[in-house]
Design an enzyme around this catalytic site. Structure first.
Site, PDB file in Angstrom:
ATOM      1  N   CYS A   1       5.339  59.437  90.516  1.00 58.47           N
ATOM      2  CA  CYS A   1       6.319  58.367  90.622  1.00 58.47           C
ATOM      3  C   CYS A   1       7.482  58.733  91.539  1.00 58.47           C
ATOM      4  O   CYS A   1       7.301  58.939  92.730  1.00 58.47           O
ATOM      5  CB  CYS A   1       6.764  57.952  89.217  1.00 58.47           C
ATOM      6  N   HIS A   2       8.704  58.857  91.001  1.00 55.06           N
ATOM      7  CA  HIS A   2       9.882  59.194  91.793  1.00 55.06           C
ATOM      8  C   HIS A   2      10.096  60.705  91.919  1.00 55.06           C
ATOM      9  O   HIS A   2      10.987  61.145  92.638  1.00 55.06           O
ATOM     10  CB  HIS A   2      11.143  58.566  91.181  1.00 55.06           C
TER      11      HIS A   2
END
Length: 180
Positions: free
Chosen positions: A109-110
């Site tokens: 994800c991030h």
């Protein structure tokens, strides 16, 4: 896995709970030992998107942990989690040390924001939450939109995925990387 010990590095607040708990559970089921590392002792606060979720006990702080103690590293996402970690020199050093030691790293994800700050994505191919693609390209990475990317064109194996929907593939690829 044969008892490999895997570090999970998270900020005191902001980790996406499912991106912590699903790989954690998969590693335990595969015979590994997950260890929760953070920048502060006590407990971390996980989130379900923007809502507070469960708190988890920290096993060790990053300033008292060393990559040499672990067989691999998982970096869960959540927007606030890697954004905080990339501002913490000891967390950035901890991440970079896994690359320097040639140990596998899995980020979802991030989480690649922390990889960018550690200066370890140049000439690597990876994926992430789509909003990070420009940041990754600017840092010298090749960004692709795939469920999971396994990059071996650097000093270590780097496993990346985009989002919680990719967790099954991410967890399996991470276990495979940690088992070699």
């Amino acid at each position: 896995m044969n008892g490999e010990t895997i570090a999970f590095l998270v900020a005191p607040e902001g980790v996406e709970q499912v991106e912590l708990t699903e790989p954690w559970k998969a590693i335990k089921q595969a015979g590994g030992t997950p260890t929760l590392i953070s920048t502060e002792s006590g407990q971390i606060q996980a989130f379900n998107h923007l809502d507070k979720a469960v708190r988890f006990a920290v096993d060790a702080t990053v300033d008292h942990a060393s990559a040499s103690e672990f067989d691999g590293l998982v970096l869960p996402g959540g927007v606030a989690n890697p954004d905080f970690l990339r501002t913490q020199p000891q967390a950035v050093r901890f991440v970079r040390d896994f690359f320097d030691a040639g140990k596998p790293v899995a980020a979802i994800c991030h989480a690649p924001w922390t990889l960018i700050e550690a200066n370890v994505v140049r000439d690597r191919t990876l994926t992430s939450w789509p909003s990070l693609q420009t940041d990754l390209r600017n840092a010298g990475a090749t960004w692709v939109d795939r469920e999971v990317v396994i990059c071996t064109s650097g000093p270590n194996t780097l496993v990346t995925s985009r989002r919680p929907d990719d967790l099954k593939a991410f967890s399996q690829a991470a276990i495979d990387a940690f088992s070699h």
